[in-house]
Design an enzyme around this catalytic site. Structure first.
Site, short mmCIF file in Angstrom:
data_model
loop_
_atom_site.label_atom_id
_atom_site.label_comp_id
_atom_site.label_asym_id
_atom_site.label_seq_id
_atom_site.Cartn_x
_atom_site.Cartn_y
_atom_site.Cartn_z
N ASN A 157 -44.04 92.33 -79.49
CA ASN A 157 -45.29 92.53 -80.52
C ASN A 157 -44.90 94.20 -79.87
OD1 ASN A 157 -47.08 94.10 -82.20
ND2 ASN A 157 -48.84 92.46 -81.67
N LYS A 203 -46.66 96.48 -81.49
CA LYS A 203 -47.92 97.83 -81.77
C LYS A 203 -47.02 98.75 -82.72
CE LYS A 203 -50.08 94.35 -79.02
NZ LYS A 203 -50.99 94.71 -78.09
N HIS A 246 -53.01 89.05 -85.22
CA HIS A 246 -53.71 89.19 -83.86
C HIS A 246 -55.09 89.13 -83.53
CE1 HIS A 246 -52.88 91.81 -81.23
NE2 HIS A 246 -52.27 91.60 -80.63
N GLU A 266 -56.43 92.42 -81.95
CA GLU A 266 -56.18 93.71 -82.82
C GLU A 266 -57.21 94.22 -84.38
OE1 GLU A 266 -53.13 95.37 -81.28
OE2 GLU A 266 -54.41 95.12 -79.06
N GLU A 321 -53.98 84.48 -77.69
CA GLU A 321 -54.11 85.30 -77.25
C GLU A 321 -55.24 85.37 -76.93
OE1 GLU A 321 -50.18 88.23 -78.12
OE2 GLU A 321 -51.74 88.14 -79.50
N GLY A 377 -53.41 93.60 -72.89
CA GLY A 377 -53.40 94.50 -72.53
C GLY A 377 -53.66 95.50 -71.59
N SER A 404 -50.97 89.51 -71.20
CA SER A 404 -50.52 90.68 -70.06
C SER A 404 -49.43 89.58 -69.28
CB SER A 404 -52.00 91.17 -69.27
OG SER A 404 -52.60 91.53 -69.59
P1 13P Z 1 -50.05 92.83 -74.17
O1 13P Z 1 -49.05 91.64 -73.24
O2 13P Z 1 -49.39 94.57 -73.57
O3 13P Z 1 -51.15 92.39 -72.71
O4 13P Z 1 -50.69 92.67 -75.10
C1 13P Z 1 -50.52 91.16 -75.53
C2 13P Z 1 -50.57 90.93 -77.17
O5 13P Z 1 -51.36 91.28 -77.73
C3 13P Z 1 -48.96 90.30 -77.99
O6 13P Z 1 -49.32 90.63 -79.04
#
Ligand code: 13P
Length: 257
Positions: free
Chosen positions: A10, A12, A96, A98, A173, A179, A218
């Site tokens: 992803n 982003k 997601h 976010e 997640e 993150g 992560s």
């Molecule tokens: P990270 O791997 O940066 O923690 O992000 C995970 C994520 O949100 C994947 O959709």
């Protein structure tokens, strides 16, 4: 049927057309062609076409990070299921964290997106992207002992549309792991994945064993093998570490066979 393992990047809101092409090209060059171990890239909407061109005739699949909840019409800023299908997107991430927590998307909206993807695939768009439905608790919810309640609520599409599975995927997640550099331990992640699988079994019967449930939060080359070794973790949804070809390819190597 033995469910495949999947590693999805992803990306982003990162990169340029140039960097997206370079990253996709490096991944195409490094990836193994193994139908039981799928690799998926989810760039920003405006880089989809470039990444699709770079991955054509390769085993690498391309998906989107979001989709609108209406088939078409006056919805400024939205992108439809049909548009993604026409482009060649195999998957789309919905719900997601976010989207849920930064942009305030409620369960009902995510449910409508899921319904539209499922109905499109059943009716007029057999190549509609497959949903990757994200679920996960915040730190506050975990500390209050509400993890499974929250996930159960976010899994409403499983109860509403059981026949959407195993075409649809689930990604667990935990919000506190995204993150932050602090992944769930394999045991912690497996505990929630086992609970998700048990819920799938109750609602879907045999299709539960064929449904892919990814872990995200992560994941790095250094912790991927131990996470992916868990029996109910079928691969990963990777954020930061998917932006570096070597790191992402090392995570792909860690997939269970
Ligand atoms: P990270 O791997 O940066 O923690 O992000 C995970 C994520 O949100 C994947 O959709």
């Amino acid at each position: 049927m033995i469910r495949p393992t999947v590693v999805a990047g992803n990306w982003k809101m990162h990169g340029s057309r140039d960097s997206a092409r370079t990253l996709a090209r490096a991944i195409v060059q490094g990836v193994e062609d193994d139908a039981s171990r799928e690799v998926l890239l989810c760039p920003p909407f405006v880089h989809l076409f470039d990444v699709l061109e770079e991955t054509v005739q390769s085993p690498v699949q391309v998906g989107a990070q979001n989709v609108g909840d209406q088939p078409e019409g006056a919805y400024t800023g939205e992108v439809s299921v049909a548009m993604l299908a026409e482009l060649g997107c195999s998957h789309v991430i919905i719900g997601h964290s976010e989207r849920r927590h930064v942009y305030g998307e409620p369960d009902e909206l995510i449910g409508r997106k899921f319904a539209l993807l499922h109905q499109s695939a059943q009716q007029d768009l057999p190549n509609a992207p497959r949903a990757i439905l994200c679920v996960g608790e915040t730190l506050e919810e975990r500390e209050a002992g509400r993890t499974l309640d929250v996930i159960h609520r976010q899994l409403q599409p499983v109860r509403s549309f059981p026949d959407a599975f195993p075409r649809a995927l689930i990604a667990y997640e935990p919000v506190w792991a995204i993150g932050t550099g602090v992944a769930a331990t394999p045991d912690m992640a497996q505990e929630v994945h086992a609970a998700i699988r048990a819920h799938l079994e109750q609602e879907l019967g045999a299709a539960a064993q064929d449904t892919v449930v990814l872990y995200g939060g992560s994941v790095k080359a250094g912790n991927a093998s131990e996470l992916f070794a868990m029996p109910d973790i079928d691969g990963g949804l990777i954020g930061g570490a998917s932006l570096k070809a070597d790191e992402f390819l090392a995570i792909c190597q860690a997939m269970r066979k």
